[in-house]
Structure formats: structure tokens, C-alpha cells
Scaffold this motif. Structure first.
Motif, PDB file in Angstrom:
ATOM      1  N   ARG A 160       0.938  -1.191   0.028  1.00 56.00           N
ATOM      2  CA  ARG A 160       0.044  -0.077  -0.065  1.00 56.00           C
ATOM      3  C   ARG A 160       0.920   1.135   0.040  1.00 56.00           C
ATOM      4  N   VAL A 161       0.327   2.382   0.146  1.00 61.49           N
ATOM      5  CA  VAL A 161       0.857   3.730  -0.111  1.00 61.49           C
ATOM      6  C   VAL A 161       2.111   3.691   1.161  1.00 61.49           C
ATOM      7  N   LYS A 162       1.644   3.602   2.344  1.00 64.19           N
ATOM      8  CA  LYS A 162       2.668   3.449   3.587  1.00 64.19           C
ATOM      9  C   LYS A 162       1.929   2.928   4.595  1.00 64.19           C
ATOM     10  N   GLY A 163       3.068   2.426   5.549  1.00 66.65           N
ATOM     11  CA  GLY A 163       2.388   1.800   6.835  1.00 66.65           C
ATOM     12  C   GLY A 163       3.340   0.529   7.002  1.00 66.65           C
ATOM     13  N   THR A 164       3.114  -0.217   8.147  1.00 66.88           N
ATOM     14  CA  THR A 164       3.640  -1.387   8.433  1.00 66.88           C
ATOM     15  C   THR A 164       2.960  -2.573   8.905  1.00 66.88           C
ATOM     16  N   THR A 165       3.243  -3.689   8.442  1.00 59.87           N
ATOM     17  CA  THR A 165       2.542  -4.952   8.689  1.00 59.87           C
ATOM     18  C   THR A 165       3.251  -6.046   9.633  1.00 59.87           C
ATOM     19  N   LEU A 166       2.753  -6.312  10.446  1.00 64.96           N
ATOM     20  CA  LEU A 166       3.482  -7.188  11.343  1.00 64.96           C
ATOM     21  C   LEU A 166       2.636  -8.653  11.328  1.00 64.96           C
ATOM     22  N   ASN A 167       3.030  -9.765  10.774  1.00 64.65           N
ATOM     23  CA  ASN A 167       2.629 -11.044  10.989  1.00 64.65           C
ATOM     24  C   ASN A 167       3.436 -11.974  11.952  1.00 64.65           C
ATOM     25  N   ILE A 168       2.753 -12.308  12.957  1.00 63.44           N
ATOM     26  CA  ILE A 168       3.420 -12.943  14.020  1.00 63.44           C
ATOM     27  C   ILE A 168       2.818 -14.492  14.007  1.00 63.44           C
ATOM     28  N   LEU A 169       3.632 -15.435  13.695  1.00 68.19           N
ATOM     29  CA  LEU A 169       3.148 -16.815  13.409  1.00 68.19           C
ATOM     30  C   LEU A 169       3.654 -17.758  14.593  1.00 68.19           C
ATOM     31  N   GLY A 170       2.710 -18.535  14.791  1.00 68.75           N
ATOM     32  CA  GLY A 170       3.210 -19.732  15.982  1.00 68.75           C
ATOM     33  C   GLY A 170       2.974 -18.980  17.182  1.00 68.75           C
ATOM     34  N   LEU A 171       1.605 -18.382  17.604  1.00 71.04           N
ATOM     35  CA  LEU A 171       1.514 -17.753  18.930  1.00 71.04           C
ATOM     36  C   LEU A 171       1.874 -18.787  19.917  1.00 71.04           C
ATOM     37  N   ARG A 172       2.337 -18.421  21.072  1.00 70.47           N
ATOM     38  CA  ARG A 172       2.673 -19.085  21.926  1.00 70.47           C
ATOM     39  C   ARG A 172       1.492 -19.278  23.182  1.00 70.47           C
ATOM     40  N   ASP A 173       0.503 -18.374  22.957  1.00 72.84           N
ATOM     41  CA  ASP A 173      -0.650 -18.571  23.850  1.00 72.84           C
ATOM     42  C   ASP A 173      -2.078 -18.520  23.055  1.00 72.84           C
ATOM     43  N   ARG A 174      -3.080 -19.088  23.940  1.00 75.59           N
ATOM     44  CA  ARG A 174      -4.362 -19.046  23.250  1.00 75.59           C
ATOM     45  C   ARG A 174      -4.803 -17.582  23.638  1.00 75.59           C
ATOM     46  N   TRP A 175      -5.911 -17.188  22.821  1.00 72.30           N
ATOM     47  CA  TRP A 175      -6.540 -15.870  23.114  1.00 72.30           C
ATOM     48  C   TRP A 175      -7.983 -15.963  23.168  1.00 72.30           C
ATOM     49  N   THR A 176      -8.620 -15.346  24.196  1.00 73.50           N
ATOM     50  CA  THR A 176     -10.018 -15.391  24.565  1.00 73.50           C
ATOM     51  C   THR A 176     -10.399 -14.030  24.124  1.00 73.50           C
ATOM     52  N   ASP A 177     -11.843 -13.731  23.961  1.00 69.00           N
ATOM     53  CA  ASP A 177     -12.353 -12.496  23.657  1.00 69.00           C
ATOM     54  C   ASP A 177     -11.946 -11.549  24.995  1.00 69.00           C
ATOM     55  N   ALA A 178     -12.118 -12.063  26.013  1.00 69.67           N
ATOM     56  CA  ALA A 178     -12.077 -11.230  27.316  1.00 69.67           C
ATOM     57  C   ALA A 178     -10.474 -10.709  27.031  1.00 69.67           C
ATOM     58  N   GLN A 179      -9.574 -11.435  26.787  1.00 69.66           N
ATOM     59  CA  GLN A 179      -8.367 -10.903  26.698  1.00 69.66           C
ATOM     60  C   GLN A 179      -7.873  -9.797  25.484  1.00 69.66           C
ATOM     61  N   ILE A 180      -8.521 -10.252  24.502  1.00 71.55           N
ATOM     62  CA  ILE A 180      -8.642  -8.957  23.456  1.00 71.55           C
ATOM     63  C   ILE A 180      -9.076  -8.040  23.915  1.00 71.55           C
ATOM     64  N   SER A 181     -10.277  -7.911  24.647  1.00 70.88           N
ATOM     65  CA  SER A 181     -11.101  -6.736  24.989  1.00 70.88           C
ATOM     66  C   SER A 181     -10.181  -6.281  25.998  1.00 70.88           C
ATOM     67  N   ARG A 182      -9.440  -6.912  26.897  1.00 68.45           N
ATOM     68  CA  ARG A 182      -8.575  -6.138  27.721  1.00 68.45           C
ATOM     69  C   ARG A 182      -7.224  -5.229  27.076  1.00 68.45           C
TER      70      ARG A 182
END
Length: 783
Positions: free
Chosen positions: A198-220
Motif C-alpha cells: 500500500r502507499v505507506k504503513g507497516t504490517t506485522l505477521n506474528i506466526l506460531g502464537l505461544r498462547d491462546r487468546w480469549t475474547d476477554a483478553q482481546i478486550s483487555r
């Protein structure tokens, strides 16, 4: 030719280095290895070396929690002048998924990538304390972003591009290669030129997550970064006008998504966490002919109405004389459990209290101080206080923006201090327009909800003055002594006002003037009891009078707190103007940023104090969003703890809602526990203090564990610390750390009054004391 792998003398390594440098294809890995080994043979100097496992240790120690790691990456996007960052969790219900952060910030070129992201302990944020375009004060912690990516996953793919580049750069890091026993300089990371995304910006692709993620953690995570976000409607695209300056900060948005098996859903955003809980969305405009319209949209009430605005009932549509091309966009909130989830109500109320109102934009550029806290430029707070209009209409109930078009600056004029616009005919009409739209829409919604919209009705007749309870009791006692034959001596009948004459002694005994001794004694005891009760009630009345005095003092403090906050807001606005001055040297900018940080701390103290004072005045018990209250407490007290070199860590479950109580009670509980922990840490003379607050739901309780690494509490004092005037504070401590021994008694009395529990438990490892508070949890289902 010397074999570089076996070379171990200065002469052999020199020859190997020459061989590497003279090859047609330069082997950079060999070059770095030989140079490093050669430097170790320096007879006069030694140099630090780094183990590859350092990266893993730094990631775990600097970023202990996964939520903190993501929030730091979002803050880095904010520091890069991004307008929006999208965070997507892919198949993250279990460990092994992926995380993708996409921002539209300024991006990085190759030099910035190597000397910034790939350089440990970079001083970029100290050297440049504000962002280059929008002059934002840096939010991310210094150099922690790269460790956040390592903490979250096993591999990182970073793609970044700048607006002036024809291509992008891609960086691929395998964090598993950074193992102990490997020299850090030997681990190479591939960087390559790739086509722009795209014109500008940064993308981070983090692969092989070490932990699970719940909706509550994402909301946090959203909670952690919400102070950076702008809940107001955009003044540019939404209202149809572009900013007249390229460096005007358009605000920052963060969107959190979850994608599972190619199905994507929204987890957290301003719309999801804030704006969708508004009861209505209001659009209004003054067109090019001066005619005004309003549009009221409410999914909750089934409304979608567009009507001409009438300032007077006698006209079919108001036509303004001076106003042209004005647009209003606002969300209207009514803080009622029927209209929003009870667990979010407290947080939304605090947001309204802090940021509620209508901001003003001219040509897309915000005009201060309109819409700042306590700025009632549309007169909505005054309208609410007058109570002529009964529906909620104060600034507290609105998140809105008004945009005006004045390209030649010949309709609205700035005052000489550049703080606001001069009051002329156009400004007067603008105020009338904004006030009328808010009031009429609030009344329309109130009418649809079946609420009374205007004050009215007969005036109440004040009640006749009644004798006080002590006077009634003493009069009854005196009557008993004067005429022992004339009153029923049942004390309850005296209090109820039903005391009646007894039968006379002649009627009861047949002998004139005679009375049994036991009956006379009983009457004397009753008379004494009545006097004692009167005295006790008077003492309680004196305590109540003292509370009234303290309440009056609180009002004085609240008034001066309000005035102090206004001065602080003015200081902050002036500092913002200085930060926008691109001619100032970097040293001056650093000092201004430090001053603004101190000003923000003062604003935070005053805000928490002011909010606590306002909560104390409330009498109605309400379900309390304990999670939001605790986050607010930690934010307010974090600068204080840092001054004492104490770190506050939290683990707070989302959606903790207590049974009805007062928010000020929670403030009192947390503040007293905090000050006790600080005193314990200072007594222990810790170089670095630690406080951990853990709040969870356990069966029918909200359980809060408040622990510290102070000097601890001996088992024999576990019960005594709740006694009044019992204190462990030493008189040699600073005045601001001494105590009277009433704090924990107040905590116990408050908790007990809500059928809760507070007690000491054995602390976990690395802590010396732990207080546990249990408050009954709300059992009603969320709306």
C-alpha cells in the motif's frame, strides 16, 4: 589460503579476513565472525558479548503478559502517526495461531529498519519525543516493540513501506534461533526488497502464537490502549470536510478482529465498545441556503426521522442568516441498565464524564477549548441544571462534533489569545443551532420512551416543623416524673406518638393516691431510659452535623479541584501549541514533552479526585463495573507509584460486576489498600517495590487480592490490623506515609456493610503480604 574456521591467532585471522574481503562475492557472515573473533584477541581492551538467549529473556521479562505485548505494538502504530491499526487474531483459540497488525503509519526505510527496529536499546524515542507528522507524544515504551513480537510468537514477518519509496522492505525473523549458547552476532535475519502492499504503513505477521487468546483478553488489550483513541465522530470524512492542514491530527482508531476458519468477526473497537451503546445517532446540518435539518436514527427505538429544525414553533423551518454549510454528528447516551449492559455502564459513564460534549472543527481543524471537559459552550450543562428540560441533555450524555466551513476565515474570528472564536452573530447562531439540536432530539427520545419532557406541576407546601426525637423523648420522661399516673410507660408508644393516659390509681386499687412500689420503680427506669436514648440520639446528630461540615468542606475542595483542572487544561492546550512549533530545537521539545507529562499526571490526579468527590455525593446504590473501576484506579495512581519506584501489575477479569453499592466505596477500599502497601514497602526499604492486584470471579464473589513486597504482616496481627487506631507505621517516616490506623477499619466496615469479607491470607511467592476482599457479585443476567 587460511581456513577461517581453524584460525585462532591474530596473524591467521588477519589473513582469513583478507581472503574474505578479496573474494568476488563477499560473505558477510564470515566477515562478522572473523572480525568478532579478531576483536577478542585485542591485548589492551575487552568488549561485551551477547548470548542469543538474551532476546528470549528480555522478551519474557520486559513483556510478562501477552496483552501488554499487543498493546505495545498498537502504541508503536500510534507513534508512527497511524490513523488506524487493525489487529486480527487468526485461529487463536488455541496456541499456534497467528496475529496480524496492519497500520497506515509512516512506515520505515531500510536505514530506519536496521538502526531502529534491529538495534537493541535504541534512543530514537528519547531523541525524538514527538512523532514527526502529528506531533504526538510518544506512547510506546522505549525499544520494547521487537520484544513484544518475540513474546507473542515464534516467527515474525515484517513488511514496511514509506510514501516516498517505490518498494517495501520485508524482514523475516525466526525467534527459535535465538538460543542460549549462540553468539547474538552470529544469528542473521533476512531482509529483502518486495513490492509495496500500500502507499505507506507497516504490517506485522506474528506466526506460531505461544498462547491462546480469549475474547476477554482481546478486550483487555483495547482497555490498555483506549486512552489513545478518539471516540468522537471524525471531523473529516464523516462530516464531509477535509482538514485544511496536512499535520492536523485526525485521531487514532484501533480495530480488533478474530478470524476462525475463514469467518471473521469484530471483537473490540470504538463502535463495539462505546458507540453502539448509544441510544441514538444524530445528524444535523445547515445547508448552503441557511436552512437547518435534523436526522434522528435509533435502532433501539426503531427511529429514522429527518425533519426541518424549528427554533420557534411559529416557523415551519429555521433559516439562519449567517450560518452556512454546518454539519453536526453525535452519539447520544442514556446511562440506564435497560439500554446498555450493566458491566459496561460504569466505564461508559466515566468516558462521558471525561470526554463528553461537542467538539468544534473549522475546515477540519479542531478549535480549542470547545468540547474540553467542563467547557459548556452550548449551554447543555446549564440547561440540565435548570431542569426546565427533563430528559438527559448534559454534555455528559453526548459524544459529538460540529464542523464549520470557513476557508477564508471571514465568518468566524479567533480571539487574540487564539483560544477560541470571538462572539459575533455567526458564533451566536452556531451556539443556538447546536443547543437546539441537542435539546430537541433529547426531548423527542424522552417522549418516545414515555418520559416526562418538561418541568411543571403545583408547588409543594413545606411541611410543618416537627419536634426532634430527643425533644419528644425528654418531654415524655419529664411527664412521667411530673405525673406518674398519666402515661402509658411503653417506650415504643412514646416514639410512635400513641402514648395514652393510664387508668388512675383510684381505678386500679380503690385507694386515692396510692401506687404499688414496683410500678413507681418501673416508671423511673423508663424515664431514665428515655433520657439516655435522647442523649445517644443527640450524639449521633452531632456526628451527622460533623459529616455535614465535612460535606461542605468537600464542596469547597471540589470547587477548587474543578478550577485547578481548568487551569491544567489551559496549560495543556498551550503546551500543544508549543509542540506544534516546528522551529523549536529538540532539547526544548523534550522539556515541553516532560512538562506535558507532568501536566497530564496532575490532570489525572485532579480527575480522579474530582470524580471520587462527585461519587461520594451519590446516594443511589447501583451495580458497579468493578473491572472498569480498578482500571481507572490503577491509571490514576500509576504516576504516584512510579514516583516511589513501585510497579503495579494487574490481573483483572473482564465483566466483574458487584451487587448494588457506591462507586466511592470501591475508591475508598482500593485507596486504603494502596496506601498501606506503599507504607509497608517503604518500611522494608525496598529498592523496587511491587504491588500485584488480582481480581477474579469465584462462585458468588468478586474476589480482589491486593499484595505487596513490603515488610509483611505477622500472623498475630492478622486480626488486629482491622482494629481502629492500630498502625504499623513508624513515626520516622515521611508525613505523607504515616497513618492513624483507621484505613483498614474503614475497609472492613465498608466491606461488611455490603455483606462482604476482608481478611489476610498467606502471600504468593515473591510477596510479603496479601489482603483478600470479597464482595457479593451481581447475579442478574446482562442485558
Amino acid at each position: 589460503m587460511t581456513d577461517p574456521k581453524t584460525a585462532n591467532t591474530i596473524e591467521d585471522l588477519q589473513k582469513a579476513l583478507v581472503d574474505v574481503l578479496t573474494k568476488p562475492q563477499l560473505d558477510f557472515a564470515q566477515l562478522v565472525d572473523i572480525s568478532t573473533r579478531l576483536s577478542r584477541l585485542d591485548p589492551d581492551y575487552v568488549r561485551f558479548a551477547s548470548d542469543g538467549g538474551l532476546i528470549d529473556r528480555l522478551g519474557q521479562e520486559l513483556v510478562a503478559r501477552q496483552e501488554t505485548a499487543v498493546s505495545e505494538l498498537v502504541k508503536n502504530a500510534y507513534d508512527a502517526d497511524a490513523q488506524e491499526v487493525t489487529v486480527t487474531f487468526v485461529n487463536a483459540e488455541t496456541a499456534g495461531g497467528s496475529l496480524h497488525l496492519v497500520d497506515d503509519g509512516h512506515g520505515m526505510n531500510r536505514d530506519q529498519l536496521i538502526n531502529g527496529f534491529m538495534r537493541l536499546a535504541s534512543n530514537e524515542k528519547q531523541a525524538f519525543p514527538v512523532s514527526p507528522l502529528y506531533r504526538r507524544a510518544r506512547a510506546g515504551r522505549k525499544g520494547i516493540g521487537r520484544f513484544s513480537t518475540q513474546r507473542l510468537g515464534r516467527r515474525l514477518e515484517l513488511v514496511t513501506q514509506t510514501a516516498d519509496a517505490a518498494h517495501a522492505w520485508k524482514l523475516s525473523i525466526d525467534w527459535t534461533k535465538f538460543a542460549s549458547g549462540t553468539d547474538l552476532h552470529q544469528i542473521a535475519t533476512r531482509v529483502e526488497m518486495v513490492p509495496k502492499e500500500r502507499v505507506k504503513g507497516t504490517t506485522l505477521n506474528i506466526l506460531g502464537l505461544r498462547d491462546r487468546w480469549t475474547d476477554a483478553q482481546i478486550s483487555r488489550v483495547f482497555r490498555y490502549v483506549e486512552d489513545l483513541l478518539d471516540p468522537f465522530p471524525a471531523a473529516g470524512p464523516t462530516l464531509g470536510f477535509a482538514p485544511d492542514r496536512a499535520d492536523t491530527d485526525p485521531g487514532f482508531k484501533a480495530i480488533f478482529l478474530r478470524r476462525t476458519n475463514n469467518e471473521e468477526r469484530l471483537v473490540a473497537s470504538e463502535d463495539r465498545m462505546v458507540l453502539e451503546h448509544a441510544i441514538a445517532k444524530i445528524y444535523a446540518e445547515v445547508d448552503a441556503d441557511g436552512k437547518a435539518w435534523t436526522t434522528l436514527v435509533s435502532g433501539k427505538l426503531g427511529l429514522n426521522e429527518k425533519e426541518p429544525l424549528r427554533l420557534n414553533d411559529s416557523e415551519s423551518q429555521t433559516t439562519f442568516r449567517y450560518l452556512r454549510n454546518v454539519k453536526l454528528d453525535a452519539h447520544y447516551f442514556i446511562y440506564d441498565n435497560e439500554l446498555m449492559p450493566s458491566q459496561l455502564k460504569g466505564r461508559l459513564q466515566r468516558l462521558g464524564n471525561e470526554q463528553g460534549g461537542f467538539r468544534l472543527y473549522r475546515n477540519g481543524f479542531r478549535v480549542l477549548p470547545y468540547g474540553e471537559r467542563r467547557n459548556d459552550w452550548l449551554g447543555l450543562d446549564e440547561e440540565s441544571r435548570r431542569r426546565a428540560v427533563l430528559p438527559a441533555v448534559a454534555n455528559f450524555n453526548w459524544l459529538g462534533a460540529i464542523s464549520i466551513v470557513d476557508p477564508d476565515h471571514d465568518i468566524f474570528f479567533e480571539v487574540s489569545s487564539r483560544e477560541g472564536l470571538a462572539m459575533n452573530d455567526a458564533m451566536a447562531e452556531l451556539i443556538k443551532f447546536g443547543h437546539a439540536v441537542a435539546v430537541k432530539c433529547a426531548m423527542r427520545i424522552g417522549s418516545i420512551r414515555g418520559r416526562k419532557t418538561k418541568a411543571g406541576g403545583p408547588a409543594r407546601t413545606p411541611p410543618r416543623a416537627q419536634p426532634t426525637t430527643p425533644e419528644v423523648l425528654r418531654d415524655a420522661a419529664a411527664d412521667l416524673r411530673r405525673d406518674p399516673h398519666g402515661w402509658n410507660t411503653n417506650p415504643s408508644s412514646v416514639l410512635e406518638g400513641t402514648a395514652a393516659p393510664h387508668s388512675t390509681p383510684e381505678q386500679s386499687t380503690g385507694q386515692p393516691g396510692s401506687m404499688p412500689t414496683s410500678q413507681a420503680s418501673s416508671r423511673e427506669v423508663t424515664s431514665q431510659l428515655l433520657v439516655a436514648a435522647a442523649n445517644e440520639i443527640e450524639e449521633r446528630d452531632k456526628e451527622i452535623e460533623m459529616l455535614r461540615v465535612l460535606s461542605s468542606l468537600g464542596l469547597v475542595v471540589a470547587t477548587f479541584t474543578h478550577e485547578a483542572r481548568n487551569r491544567v487544561m489551559s496549560m495543556r492546550d498551550q503546551l500543544a501549541i508549543l509542540l506544534a512549533d516546528t522551529t523549536l530545537p529538540e532539547e526544548s521539545l523534550r522539556r515541553i514533552v516532560d512538562l506535558r507529562a507532568a501536566t497530564n499526571d496532575l490532570k489525572s490526579y485532579l480527575g480522579y479526585f474530582e470524580h471520587s468527590l462527585s461519587e461520594v455525593q451519590k446516594r443511589e446504590l447501583e451495580q458497579q463495573d468493578v473491572s472498569a473501576l480498578m482500571y481507572e484506579f490503577v491509571r490514576a495512581f500509576d504516576p504516584i507509584s512510579k514516583r516511589w519506584n513501585i510497579s503495579i501489575e494487574t490481573y483483572i477479569d473482564e465483566g466483574l460486576t458487584s451487587k448494588p453499592m457506591l462507586a466511592s466505596e470501591w475508591s475508598s477500599i482500593l485507596t486504603n489498600l494502596f496506601t498501606n502497601s506503599v507504607k509497608a514497602i517503604k518500611r522494608a526499604e525496598r529498592d523496587h517495590g511491587q504491588i500485584l492486584i488480582r481480581a477474579v470471579r469465584t462462585q458468588n464473589w468478586i474476589q480482589v487480592d491486593f499484595m505487596d513486597n513490603g515488610d509483611g504482616i505477622s500472623h498475630e496481627n492478622w486480626d488486629r490490623i482491622f482494629d481502629p487506631f492500630f498502625t504499623l507505621s513508624a513515626t520516622s517516616l515521611d508525613d505523607d506515609l504515616t497513618g492513624m490506623g483507621l484505613g483498614l477499619k474503614i475497609v472492613r466496615d465498608t466491606v461488611s456493610s455490603r455483606n462482604g469479607q476482608v481478611f489476610v491470607i498467606d502471600p504468593p511467592e515473591n510477596f510479603q503480604a496479601c489482603m483478600r476482599v470479597r464482595i457479593p457479585a451481581d447475579q442478574s443476567p446482562s442485558l
